[in-house]
Design a protein around this motif. Structure first.
Motif, mmCIF file in Angstrom:
data_model
loop_
_atom_site.group_PDB
_atom_site.id
_atom_site.type_symbol
_atom_site.label_atom_id
_atom_site.label_comp_id
_atom_site.label_asym_id
_atom_site.label_seq_id
_atom_site.Cartn_x
_atom_site.Cartn_y
_atom_site.Cartn_z
ATOM 1 N N UNK A 193 -25.802 -45.777 -27.781
ATOM 2 C CA UNK A 193 -24.759 -45.100 -28.552
ATOM 3 C C UNK A 193 -25.351 -44.130 -29.559
ATOM 4 N N UNK A 194 -26.595 -44.357 -29.989
ATOM 5 C CA UNK A 194 -27.256 -43.413 -30.893
ATOM 6 C C UNK A 194 -27.791 -42.214 -30.119
ATOM 7 N N UNK A 195 -28.325 -42.466 -28.922
ATOM 8 C CA UNK A 195 -28.877 -41.380 -28.117
ATOM 9 C C UNK A 195 -27.775 -40.442 -27.622
ATOM 10 N N UNK A 196 -26.621 -41.012 -27.357
ATOM 11 C CA UNK A 196 -25.476 -40.224 -26.878
ATOM 12 C C UNK A 196 -24.390 -40.233 -27.952
ATOM 13 N N UNK A 197 -24.762 -39.808 -29.153
ATOM 14 C CA UNK A 197 -23.905 -40.002 -30.321
ATOM 15 C C UNK A 197 -22.550 -39.311 -30.174
ATOM 16 N N UNK A 198 -22.556 -38.074 -29.715
ATOM 17 C CA UNK A 198 -21.296 -37.335 -29.607
ATOM 18 C C UNK A 198 -20.349 -38.016 -28.612
ATOM 19 N N UNK A 199 -20.890 -38.392 -27.434
ATOM 20 C CA UNK A 199 -20.069 -39.054 -26.430
ATOM 21 C C UNK A 199 -19.550 -40.400 -26.936
ATOM 22 N N UNK A 200 -20.400 -41.108 -27.691
ATOM 23 C CA UNK A 200 -20.008 -42.391 -28.251
ATOM 24 C C UNK A 200 -18.861 -42.227 -29.242
ATOM 25 N N UNK A 201 -18.935 -41.209 -30.082
ATOM 26 C CA UNK A 201 -17.868 -40.970 -31.064
ATOM 27 C C UNK A 201 -16.554 -40.624 -30.374
ATOM 28 N N UNK A 202 -16.630 -39.849 -29.298
ATOM 29 C CA UNK A 202 -15.417 -39.508 -28.541
ATOM 30 C C UNK A 202 -14.768 -40.764 -27.973
ATOM 31 N N UNK A 203 -15.597 -41.659 -27.422
ATOM 32 C CA UNK A 203 -15.062 -42.905 -26.868
ATOM 33 C C UNK A 203 -14.439 -43.768 -27.962
ATOM 34 N N UNK A 204 -15.114 -43.837 -29.109
ATOM 35 C CA UNK A 204 -14.573 -44.631 -30.210
ATOM 36 C C UNK A 204 -13.205 -44.101 -30.631
ATOM 37 N N UNK A 205 -13.094 -42.781 -30.728
ATOM 38 C CA UNK A 205 -11.817 -42.181 -31.129
ATOM 39 C C UNK A 205 -10.727 -42.551 -30.122
ATOM 40 N N UNK A 206 -11.088 -42.518 -28.844
ATOM 41 C CA UNK A 206 -10.140 -42.871 -27.781
ATOM 42 C C UNK A 206 -9.711 -44.336 -27.892
ATOM 43 N N UNK A 207 -10.670 -45.218 -28.144
ATOM 44 C CA UNK A 207 -10.371 -46.648 -28.257
ATOM 45 C C UNK A 207 -9.505 -46.920 -29.488
ATOM 46 N N UNK A 208 -9.862 -46.335 -30.618
ATOM 47 C CA UNK A 208 -9.090 -46.555 -31.836
ATOM 48 C C UNK A 208 -7.677 -45.990 -31.703
ATOM 49 N N UNK A 209 -7.533 -44.876 -31.008
ATOM 50 C CA UNK A 209 -6.198 -44.308 -30.788
ATOM 51 C C UNK A 209 -5.355 -45.268 -29.947
ATOM 52 N N UNK A 210 -6.001 -45.884 -28.939
ATOM 53 C CA UNK A 210 -5.282 -46.834 -28.071
ATOM 54 C C UNK A 210 -4.708 -47.998 -28.878
ATOM 55 N N UNK A 211 -5.465 -48.497 -29.835
ATOM 56 C CA UNK A 211 -5.030 -49.679 -30.580
ATOM 57 C C UNK A 211 -4.251 -49.349 -31.855
ATOM 58 N N UNK A 212 -4.595 -48.248 -32.508
ATOM 59 C CA UNK A 212 -4.017 -47.977 -33.822
ATOM 60 C C UNK A 212 -3.031 -46.806 -33.851
ATOM 61 N N UNK A 213 -2.959 -46.036 -32.738
ATOM 62 C CA UNK A 213 -2.074 -44.874 -32.702
ATOM 63 C C UNK A 213 -2.804 -43.602 -33.101
ATOM 64 N N UNK A 214 -2.370 -42.455 -32.563
ATOM 65 C CA UNK A 214 -3.076 -41.188 -32.780
ATOM 66 C C UNK A 214 -3.032 -40.739 -34.238
ATOM 67 N N UNK A 215 -1.844 -40.665 -34.823
ATOM 68 C CA UNK A 215 -1.714 -40.147 -36.191
ATOM 69 C C UNK A 215 -2.440 -41.053 -37.192
ATOM 70 N N UNK A 216 -2.220 -42.375 -37.150
ATOM 71 C CA UNK A 216 -2.995 -43.239 -38.057
ATOM 72 C C UNK A 216 -4.504 -43.101 -37.837
#
Length: 248
Positions: free
Chosen positions: A201-224
């Protein structure tokens, strides 16, 4: 005394694997099942694992489809009441850690604690920037992954296989899913793991952050999630300002 399955994932890490193995085998708590999943290493890693095979419950060495595929193999073999992932390069904090975790409270669904970070020369960098929250539930990751994967013991019956559609952050999705099912989550108020800074996740930091955003949106909603990320950014800026002052 619950049975704990500890799973180590490794691929071509001859330098660090022995540290990790010894941190598991030297535990004073003896009801431990130890599983090592190796991705068919070619650098001598297997020779080191073989030295300890009489003390390791199961060893698998075969090609895999990435770290989370290997983790799923370990989960499928696990027979313990709880599971803990301690991947190659990381360590259980000290010899009494597992005993102390289970002594902290009986029968929790999840136990968690703090992580100490280490650099490539195995020099301590101190506690993670994200301090483990005093109380934890499935919403606690909304401002970032506040508990490291190595510092969380989860009851096996509430786990699911890792979602292989995620390449870098499936561990976040996995922990949130388990936390949603947990009714009793215990903060053990101690360091429980040593973490080698780096990893995929450190070596592919940008891709990791994109995935995290996707996961958090799934659970917490886009606007929040967008709002929470603004808070994350502010916290990050403040962290660096504070540490710059300390270093000056």
């Amino acid at each position: 005394m619950p049975k704990l399955t500890i799973i180590t994932i490794v691929y071509n890490n001859v330098r660090d694997i022995e540290r990790t193995i010894n941190s598991v085998l030297n535990q004073t708590y003896k009801k431990i099942e130890y599983i090592i999943i190796d991705g068919k290493s070619t650098d001598g890693t297997l020779n080191i694992i073989e030295k300890y095979k009489s003390s390791i419950s199961k060893i698998v060495s075969e090609p895999d489809q990435g770290i989370y595929d290997a983790m799923n193999k370990g989960l499928a073999l696990a027979t313990g009441d709880y599971v803990l992932f301690m991947n190659s390069g990381d360590e259980i904090y000290d010899e009494q850690t597992v005993q102390n975790v289970f002594d902290s409270a009986p029968g929790a669904d999840i136990y968690y604690g703090e992580t100490e970070m280490y650099n490539d020369n195995w020099e301590s960098l101190g506690r993670r920037r994200h301090e483990a929250p005093e109380e934890f539930d499935w919403k606690s990751f909304k401002y970032g992954m506040s508990i490291s994967h190595q510092a969380i013991y989860i009851r096996k019956s509430i786990t699911t296989p890792y979602d292989l559609t995620y390449k870098y952050s499936a561990d976040i999705d996995w922990i949130i899913k388990a936390a949603k099912k947990a009714s009793n989550i215990v903060n053990v108020h101690r360091y429980v793991a040593k973490y080698l800074v780096g990893g995929m996740s450190k070596k592919k930091h940008r891709e990791s952050l994109k995935e995290r955003f996707k996961i958090f949106t799934k659970y917490y909603g886009l606007i929040p999630n967008i709002f929470n990320h603004l808070i994350i950014a502010c916290n990050l800026v403040w962290y660096f300002i504070k540490h710059r002052r300390t270093n000056d």
